[in-house]
Design a protein around this motif. Structure first.
Motif, PDB file in Angstrom:
ATOM      1  N   HIS A   4     -21.389   8.297  -4.305  1.00 53.27           N
ATOM      2  CA  HIS A   4     -21.059   7.297  -3.281  1.00 53.27           C
ATOM      3  C   HIS A   4     -21.407   5.901  -3.761  1.00 53.27           C
ATOM      4  CE1 HIS A   4     -19.695   7.124   0.937  1.00 53.27           C
ATOM      5  NE2 HIS A   4     -19.965   5.862   0.679  1.00 53.27           N
ATOM      6  N   PRO A   5     -20.686   5.393  -4.759  1.00 53.15           N
ATOM      7  CA  PRO A   5     -20.974   4.040  -5.247  1.00 53.15           C
ATOM      8  C   PRO A   5     -20.675   3.015  -4.145  1.00 53.15           C
ATOM      9  CG  PRO A   5     -18.910   4.861  -6.179  1.00 53.15           C
ATOM     10  CD  PRO A   5     -19.529   6.010  -5.450  1.00 53.15           C
ATOM     11  N   ILE A   6     -21.402   1.917  -4.207  1.00 52.52           N
ATOM     12  CA  ILE A   6     -21.166   0.834  -3.244  1.00 52.52           C
ATOM     13  C   ILE A   6     -19.939   0.051  -3.711  1.00 52.52           C
ATOM     14  CG2 ILE A   6     -22.119  -1.320  -2.295  1.00 52.52           C
ATOM     15  CD1 ILE A   6     -24.903  -0.059  -2.536  1.00 52.52           C
ATOM     16  N   MET A   7     -19.010  -0.203  -2.798  1.00 51.24           N
ATOM     17  CA  MET A   7     -17.739  -0.856  -3.188  1.00 51.24           C
ATOM     18  C   MET A   7     -17.908  -2.377  -3.256  1.00 51.24           C
ATOM     19  SD  MET A   7     -15.017   1.313  -0.895  1.00 51.24           S
ATOM     20  CE  MET A   7     -15.816   0.818   0.633  1.00 51.24           C
ATOM     21  N   SER A   8     -16.947  -3.013  -3.915  1.00 54.02           N
ATOM     22  CA  SER A   8     -16.949  -4.482  -3.955  1.00 54.02           C
ATOM     23  C   SER A   8     -16.186  -5.028  -2.751  1.00 54.02           C
ATOM     24  CB  SER A   8     -16.252  -4.966  -5.241  1.00 54.02           C
ATOM     25  OG  SER A   8     -14.860  -4.705  -5.141  1.00 54.02           O
ATOM     26  N   PRO A   9     -16.573  -6.215  -2.259  1.00 54.39           N
ATOM     27  CA  PRO A   9     -15.808  -6.823  -1.156  1.00 54.39           C
ATOM     28  C   PRO A   9     -14.346  -7.053  -1.529  1.00 54.39           C
ATOM     29  CG  PRO A   9     -17.919  -7.942  -1.456  1.00 54.39           C
ATOM     30  CD  PRO A   9     -17.766  -6.997  -2.612  1.00 54.39           C
ATOM     31  N   GLU A  10     -14.096  -7.342  -2.803  1.00 50.85           N
ATOM     32  CA  GLU A  10     -12.730  -7.610  -3.273  1.00 50.85           C
ATOM     33  C   GLU A  10     -11.846  -6.368  -3.116  1.00 50.85           C
ATOM     34  OE1 GLU A  10     -15.512  -8.392  -4.946  1.00 50.85           O
ATOM     35  OE2 GLU A  10     -15.399 -10.551  -4.457  1.00 50.85           O
ATOM     36  N   TYR A  11     -12.435  -5.183  -3.324  1.00 46.08           N
ATOM     37  CA  TYR A  11     -11.642  -3.951  -3.174  1.00 46.08           C
ATOM     38  C   TYR A  11     -11.297  -3.740  -1.698  1.00 46.08           C
ATOM     39  CZ  TYR A  11     -10.166   0.918  -3.319  1.00 46.08           C
ATOM     40  OH  TYR A  11      -9.435   2.089  -3.179  1.00 46.08           O
ATOM     41  N   VAL A  12     -12.265  -3.963  -0.836  1.00 44.33           N
ATOM     42  CA  VAL A  12     -12.013  -3.828   0.609  1.00 44.33           C
ATOM     43  C   VAL A  12     -10.963  -4.844   1.057  1.00 44.33           C
ATOM     44  CG1 VAL A  12     -13.056  -3.922   2.915  1.00 44.33           C
ATOM     45  CG2 VAL A  12     -14.348  -2.942   1.008  1.00 44.33           C
ATOM     46  N   ALA A  13     -10.994  -6.030   0.434  1.00 43.24           N
ATOM     47  CA  ALA A  13     -10.028  -7.080   0.798  1.00 43.24           C
ATOM     48  C   ALA A  13      -8.599  -6.689   0.435  1.00 43.24           C
ATOM     49  CB  ALA A  13     -10.404  -8.404   0.129  1.00 43.24           C
ATOM     50  N   GLU A  14      -8.446  -5.801  -0.542  1.00 43.52           N
ATOM     51  CA  GLU A  14      -7.087  -5.305  -0.853  1.00 43.52           C
ATOM     52  C   GLU A  14      -6.528  -4.555   0.360  1.00 43.52           C
ATOM     53  OE1 GLU A  14      -8.195  -4.291  -5.516  1.00 43.52           O
ATOM     54  OE2 GLU A  14      -6.795  -2.977  -4.456  1.00 43.52           O
ATOM     55  N   GLY A  15      -7.382  -3.742   0.992  1.00 41.58           N
ATOM     56  CA  GLY A  15      -6.937  -3.025   2.199  1.00 41.58           C
ATOM     57  C   GLY A  15      -6.647  -3.997   3.329  1.00 41.58           C
ATOM     58  N   PHE A  16      -7.539  -5.004   3.479  1.00 44.16           N
ATOM     59  CA  PHE A  16      -7.349  -6.040   4.510  1.00 44.16           C
ATOM     60  C   PHE A  16      -5.978  -6.682   4.354  1.00 44.16           C
ATOM     61  CE2 PHE A  16      -8.155  -9.732   7.064  1.00 44.16           C
ATOM     62  CZ  PHE A  16      -7.700 -10.822   6.327  1.00 44.16           C
ATOM     63  N   GLN A  17      -5.626  -7.057   3.118  1.00 43.06           N
ATOM     64  CA  GLN A  17      -4.352  -7.746   2.878  1.00 43.06           C
ATOM     65  C   GLN A  17      -3.166  -6.850   3.220  1.00 43.06           C
ATOM     66  OE1 GLN A  17      -4.177  -9.923  -0.802  1.00 43.06           O
ATOM     67  NE2 GLN A  17      -1.986 -10.274  -0.656  1.00 43.06           N
ATOM     68  N   GLN A  18      -3.280  -5.554   2.935  1.00 45.59           N
ATOM     69  CA  GLN A  18      -2.197  -4.620   3.297  1.00 45.59           C
ATOM     70  C   GLN A  18      -2.007  -4.571   4.818  1.00 45.59           C
ATOM     71  OE1 GLN A  18      -2.691  -0.671   1.558  1.00 45.59           O
ATOM     72  NE2 GLN A  18      -3.347  -1.562  -0.393  1.00 45.59           N
ATOM     73  N   LEU A  19      -3.115  -4.584   5.553  1.00 46.86           N
ATOM     74  CA  LEU A  19      -3.015  -4.548   7.025  1.00 46.86           C
ATOM     75  C   LEU A  19      -2.361  -5.816   7.560  1.00 46.86           C
ATOM     76  CD1 LEU A  19      -6.502  -3.053   7.999  1.00 46.86           C
ATOM     77  CD2 LEU A  19      -4.274  -1.908   8.188  1.00 46.86           C
ATOM     78  N   VAL A  20      -2.571  -6.948   6.879  1.00 37.33           N
ATOM     79  CA  VAL A  20      -1.957  -8.211   7.308  1.00 37.33           C
ATOM     80  C   VAL A  20      -0.463  -8.198   6.996  1.00 37.33           C
ATOM     81  CG1 VAL A  20      -1.862 -10.712   6.877  1.00 37.33           C
ATOM     82  CG2 VAL A  20      -4.080  -9.561   7.075  1.00 37.33           C
ATOM     83  N   GLU A  21      -0.128  -7.769   5.788  1.00 40.06           N
ATOM     84  CA  GLU A  21       1.254  -7.933   5.288  1.00 40.06           C
ATOM     85  C   GLU A  21       2.221  -6.865   5.807  1.00 40.06           C
ATOM     86  OE1 GLU A  21       0.459  -8.079   1.045  1.00 40.06           O
ATOM     87  OE2 GLU A  21       0.707 -10.265   1.045  1.00 40.06           O
TER      88      GLU A  21
END
Ligand SMILES: NC(=O)C1=CN([C@@H]2O[C@H](COP(=O)(O)OP(=O)(O)OC[C@H]3O[C@@H](n4cnc5c(N)ncnc54)[C@H](O)[C@@H]3O)[C@@H](O)[C@H]2O)C=CC1
Ligand SMILES: CC/C=C\C[C@H](O)[C@H](O)/C=C/C=C/C=C\C=C\C(=O)C/C=C\CCC(=O)O
Length: 260
Positions: free
Chosen positions: A210-227
């Motif tokens: 269970h590695p800790i993720m980077s905020p940038e990786y989570v932001a990829e999902g955020f951008q998909q939800l926006v677009e």
């Protein structure tokens, strides 16, 4: 939604995930991002982003989003400054352990009540009658589905955000307002929030694979939800094990031919 030229309001924008969401929008040529935060660090973060992503405009608006009237003032500020609001991210949040009763109640208020405020305000200000429609991303957590010991209010608040978002995102609501509402549920992500609950990092370290993720990786999902204009009332999970995935919306499935 094409992000280029759009105006965004991000609560908790001075924090780890909020800054990553803002950077993703600015990389996609958003016209303006306003970081709404109770921390004065927001001023430096806004300055940093302005330098990194010219000519986009990045503002900081100091505000306690748990106060509805003050939070509404942030919407008025952005509306007046940029003439419209297209994207709202209700991201401000905190975590307190169950031993801290006042902190736990504050967690419920910030993580859930303030997200309700931001969703209501977002729908009002972006409504297609007075605005031009838009999208709201509510930041929940994997804690909504997979509870953590010692954080009843945190888990409950995040489960509440998922339910609130699915309700705000029903097709009839979207048809009426032109505003999509989606929930983002990350697992553990490298931000200062992980240092606010004692023993949390140690607990995470005990979790297998269970590695800790980077905020940038989570932001990829955020951008998909926006677009992705297809997504409304959607719940996105972001985990190191399974990556970025959308949880099927049973309401939509019931209406379709599939018998899920
Ligand atoms: N870091 C993680 O492991 C995960 C975080 N989340 C959620 O992501 C969201 C962002 O958290 P992080 O970036 O990780 O934490 P963070 O602590 O870096 O950022 C939180 C931000 O919210 C701001 N804030 C706190 N109270 C506020 C208030 N009353 N009004 C306005 N702003 C306020 C803080 O000043 C801070 O800038 C939170 O909702 C959190 O629950 C969800 C899953 C995993
Ligand atoms: C007090 C809590 C403080 C901080 C918690 C973090 O901010 C974050 O909000 C919490 C994340 C909680 C994650 C809990 C479990 C995560 C499990 C996984 O990511 C495993 C992935 C999938 C599990 C299998 C499945 O259900 O599909």
């Amino acid at each position: 939604m094409k992000i280029s030229g759009k105006v965004a309001l991000i609560t908790g924008g001075a924090g780890g995930l909020g800054k990553a969401f803002a950077a993703a929008l600015l990389r996609a040529k958003a016209k303006a991002v306003c970081l709404v935060d109770i921390s004065s660090r927001g001023k430096e973060v806004a300055e940093d982003l302005r330098l990194q992503y010219p000519p986009s405009q990045v503002d900081f608006y100091h505000c306690d989003v748990m106060n509805y009237d003050l939070f509404k003032g942030a919407f008025d500020f952005v509306q007046k400054r940029f003439g419209a609001i297209d994207i709202v991210c209700n991201n401000a949040g905190m975590a307190a352990s169950d031993h801290n009763v006042s902190g736990s109640i504050r967690t419920l208020r910030l993580n859930l009540e303030a997200v309700y405020f931001g969703t209501k305000l977002g729908m009002d200000y972006m409504d297609k009658e007075s605005g031009r429609g838009g999208v709201i991303i509510n930041v929940a957590s994997m804690a909504a589905f997979l509870p953590l010991m010692g954080s009843m209010c945190y888990n409950a608040s995040k489960a509440g955000v998922v339910a609130l978002t699915k309700s705000a995102g029903v097709p009839e609501q979207y048809e009426m307002t032109g505003v999509r509402v989606n929930a983002l549920c990350p697992s553990f992500t490298e931000t200062p929030l992980l240092d606010t609950s004692s023993g949390l990092r140690e607990m995470i370290a005990q979790l297998p694979n269970h590695p800790i993720m980077s905020p940038e990786y989570v932001a990829e999902g955020f951008q998909q939800l926006v677009e992705n204009e297809e997504l409304c009332g959607a719940v996105m999970r972001v985990t190191p094990q399974k990556g970025i995935e959308i949880v099927p919306n049973r309401r939509k499935d019931r209406n379709s031919s599939s018998k899920l």
